[in-house]
Design a protein around this motif. Structure first.
Motif, PDB file in Angstrom:
ATOM      1  N   TYR A   1       0.876  -1.174   0.000  1.00  0.00           N
ATOM      2  CA  TYR A   1       0.000   0.000   0.000  1.00  0.00           C
ATOM      3  C   TYR A   1       0.910   1.220   0.000  1.00  0.00           C
ATOM      4  O   TYR A   1       1.788   1.332   0.854  1.00  0.00           O
ATOM      5  CB  TYR A   1      -0.860  -0.052   1.264  1.00  0.00           C
TER       6      TYR A   1
ATOM      7  N   SER B   1       3.432   0.598  13.364  1.00  0.00           N
ATOM      8  CA  SER B   1       2.223   1.424  13.390  1.00  0.00           C
ATOM      9  C   SER B   1       1.006   0.562  13.073  1.00  0.00           C
ATOM     10  O   SER B   1      -0.084   0.817  13.588  1.00  0.00           O
ATOM     11  CB  SER B   1       2.336   2.642  12.466  1.00  0.00           C
TER      12      SER B   1
ATOM     13  N   SER C   1      -2.588   0.301   7.265  1.00  0.00           N
ATOM     14  CA  SER C   1      -2.102  -1.074   7.444  1.00  0.00           C
ATOM     15  C   SER C   1      -2.623  -1.689   8.748  1.00  0.00           C
ATOM     16  O   SER C   1      -2.609  -2.911   8.912  1.00  0.00           O
ATOM     17  CB  SER C   1      -0.576  -1.110   7.395  1.00  0.00           C
TER      18      SER C   1
ATOM     19  N   ARG D   1      -5.388  -4.249   8.394  1.00  0.00           N
ATOM     20  CA  ARG D   1      -4.940  -5.610   8.043  1.00  0.00           C
ATOM     21  C   ARG D   1      -4.503  -6.361   9.295  1.00  0.00           C
ATOM     22  O   ARG D   1      -4.660  -7.580   9.388  1.00  0.00           O
ATOM     23  CB  ARG D   1      -3.802  -5.546   7.014  1.00  0.00           C
TER      24      ARG D   1
HETATM   25  O1  PMV Z   1      -0.237   2.160   7.262  1.00  0.00           O
HETATM   26  P1  PMV Z   1       0.971   3.018   7.146  1.00  0.00           P
HETATM   27  O2  PMV Z   1       0.628   4.471   7.011  1.00  0.00           O
HETATM   28  O3  PMV Z   1       1.966   2.774   8.236  1.00  0.00           O
HETATM   29  O4  PMV Z   1       1.724   2.649   5.762  1.00  0.00           O
HETATM   30  C1  PMV Z   1       2.304   1.397   5.514  1.00  0.00           C
HETATM   31  C2  PMV Z   1       3.170   1.459   4.330  1.00  0.00           C
HETATM   32  C3  PMV Z   1       4.055   0.252   4.053  1.00  0.00           C
HETATM   33  O5  PMV Z   1       4.369  -0.425   5.233  1.00  0.00           O
HETATM   34  C4  PMV Z   1       5.354   0.729   3.435  1.00  0.00           C
HETATM   35  C5  PMV Z   1       3.401  -0.699   3.043  1.00  0.00           C
HETATM   36  C6  PMV Z   1       2.283  -1.544   3.578  1.00  0.00           C
HETATM   37  O6  PMV Z   1       1.397  -1.854   2.788  1.00  0.00           O
HETATM   38  O7  PMV Z   1       2.316  -1.935   4.754  1.00  0.00           O
END
Ligand code: PMV
Length: 334
Positions: free
Chosen positions: A18, A107, A144, A147
């Motif tokens: 993503y 995160s 993420s 998920r």
């Molecule tokens: O959910 P975020 O804002 O921490 O973004 C995640 C971005 C990546 O880890 C680089 C890709 C992914 O799909 O987890």
């Protein structure tokens, strides 16, 4: 009234990345993504709303936080609980079993555990089972994170601007359905990333000559990855995984100025993994918004991948993971 709850969420590693939003206030992803939920590598979080508190506090690994991380967490809690100024203050205690904000997906597990614990504390545990609602809430904290609420292999669908329910996570395969699948993580001695993923995504969207191509590829990659998962086709899933990571980083490099998360050691790991492949070993590289190399492989090859990563100077240690379970409420946080 004191309201309190604890939760644990595993981190996840995207096999199809993503990268980019189509609606900033709703935090909607501009393309779908697909991830591998890790096993027992994640975040414990305790949330306590207490009328006796006179300020909001966030503690990560025993250290009281200030600044941007704190604002993001409290903004998330205010949105989730729709709190009024007269409502009690909150203390959040988080413990990461992963390095924080370094591209190791803390995160994702952090916001998933926070969403689950805060929902249970504020509304009661039953509310945590309301699937579209809780998935949407977690996604608004960190895409993420939606998920990480689920176990196994998980897809987060593409968002439609203005439609908060358009992007949510669904499980493609439960964690016990592909026990042979493994992830090996090479951990470098590296502190928090200099640029948050949100800042870097916006910069990529605004200035990268490869951004649109990355989004188009992600849609096809997710469809093909789902097909490989249903056929337990590691060869095809690995191929998509490595391509998706390199395409995401290509989009980052193609921004102005380009963003480079790789270190020399990251490239060394990529070449070492490709060398294993030429010798016939099934192993594919991936990497997120940080320099740590991660490798998709099978059980029989995981030890060799671990030795290979460990032999590269600057890789501090190696973590092994099979597919892990969904986020859960806990009676107590350790
Ligand atoms: O959910 P975020 O804002 O921490 O973004 C995640 C971005 C990546 O880890 C680089 C890709 C992914 O799909 O987890």
């Amino acid at each position: 009234m004191i309201r309190e709850a604890c939760a644990f969420a595993n981190a996840n590693i995207a096999l199809v990345k993503y990268w980019g939003k189509c609606d900033d206030p709703l935090n909607l992803p501009a393309a779908p993504s697909l991830s591998f939920t890790l096993h027992q590598l994640g975040t414990y979080t305790r949330v306590r709303f207490d009328p006796a508190y006179d300020s909001n506090q966030l503690w990560i690994n025993g250290v009281l936080q200030t600044g941007e991380a704190t604002q993001r967490v409290f903004a998330h809690l205010s949105r989730l609980t729709e709190r009024k100024p007269t409502d009690p203050c909150v203390h959040v205690y988080t413990r990461n079993a992963l390095p924080t904000a370094s591209g190791l997906a803390s995160s994702a597990s952090g916001f998933a555990a926070l969403t689950l614990a805060a929902t249970a504390a504020w509304f009661g545990p039953e509310r945590t089972k309301e699937m579209p609602w809780i998935s949407t809430q977690a996604r608004q904290g960190s895409a993420s994170a939606a998920r990480s609420l689920l176990g196994g292999l998980v897809v987060l669908s593409e968002g439609q601007p203005g439609d908060n329910l358009s992007s949510r996570a669904t499980q493609i395969l439960a964690e016990d359905q592909w026990p042979d699948l493994q992830m090996v993580l090479g951990v470098l001695d590296e502190g928090p990333k200099p640029l948050s993923s949100t800042q870097a995504m916006n910069h990529t969207r605004q200035s990268s000559i490869y951004y649109d191509a990355f989004l188009r590829a992600a849609r096809t990659d997710v469809a093909q990855a789902i097909d490989s998962i249903h056929h337990r086709d590691l060869e095809q899933l690995g191929d998509i995984t490595e391509c998706s990571a390199l395409r995401m980083h290509a989009a980052l490099w193609g921004a102005h100025p380009g963003i480079v998360y790789f270190r020399g050691v990251t490239l060394e790991a990529l070449h070492a993994i490709r060398a294993l492949r030429t010798q016939g070993h099934p192993a594919w590289f991936t990497c997120d918004a940080g320099p740590h190399p991660k490798v998709l492989t099978n059980r029989a090859t995981a030890a060799l991948v671990g030795e290979t990563l460990q032999s590269i100077p600057s890789i501090r240690h190696v973590l092994f993971s099979s597919l892990g379970a969904a986020a859960r409420l806990c009676t107590e946080c350790p």
